[in-house]
Design a protein around this motif. Structure first.
Motif, short mmCIF file in Angstrom:
data_model
loop_
_atom_site.label_atom_id
_atom_site.label_comp_id
_atom_site.label_asym_id
_atom_site.label_seq_id
_atom_site.Cartn_x
_atom_site.Cartn_y
_atom_site.Cartn_z
N ALA A 41 0.82 -1.21 0.00
CA ALA A 41 0.00 0.00 0.00
C ALA A 41 0.86 1.26 0.00
N ALA A 42 2.07 1.19 0.57
CA ALA A 42 2.94 2.36 0.65
C ALA A 42 3.64 2.66 -0.68
N ARG A 43 3.74 1.67 -1.55
CA ARG A 43 4.42 1.86 -2.83
C ARG A 43 3.47 2.45 -3.86
N PRO A 44 3.99 3.30 -4.75
CA PRO A 44 3.12 3.81 -5.81
C PRO A 44 2.82 2.70 -6.81
N SER A 45 1.69 2.81 -7.48
CA SER A 45 1.38 1.86 -8.55
C SER A 45 2.36 2.11 -9.70
N ILE A 46 2.43 1.19 -10.62
CA ILE A 46 3.33 1.36 -11.76
C ILE A 46 2.94 2.60 -12.57
N SER A 47 1.63 2.79 -12.77
CA SER A 47 1.22 3.97 -13.55
C SER A 47 1.56 5.26 -12.82
N GLU A 48 1.41 5.28 -11.49
CA GLU A 48 1.78 6.48 -10.73
C GLU A 48 3.29 6.71 -10.80
#
Length: 81
Positions: A41-48
């Motif tokens: 949850a703390a990591r950005p998504s790939i698109s972000e």
């Protein structure tokens, strides 16, 4: 307020691997999954991540990178042939 998440239909091999991993870390399977869910949850998504990194123009050209790598590598052993 904390929420409960239930995961259904976990393959036996996957669950066994989770049990082993949790035992190695000295925690329960739910605690291991809670930690991993927090990390995810703390990591950005790939698109972000792509949106964030795509906005930063590079000040270094590909040619400059290749020249630097060539200078670090030095002469090829068979370059004089």
């Amino acid at each position: 307020m904390p929420k409960t998440v239930q995961i259904r239909d976990i393959d036996d091999a996957v669950y066994a691997a989770l049990v082993r991993r949790a035992a190695e870390e000295g925690v329960s399977v739910p605690e291991l999954l809670r930690r991993e869910a927090s990390r995810l949850a703390a990591r950005p998504s790939i698109s972000e991540w792509l949106r964030r990194t795509g906005r930063r123009p590079s000040q270094v050209t590909t040619e400059e990178i290749l020249q630097t790598l060539d200078s670090w590598r030095g002469e090829w052993p068979d370059a004089g042939r």
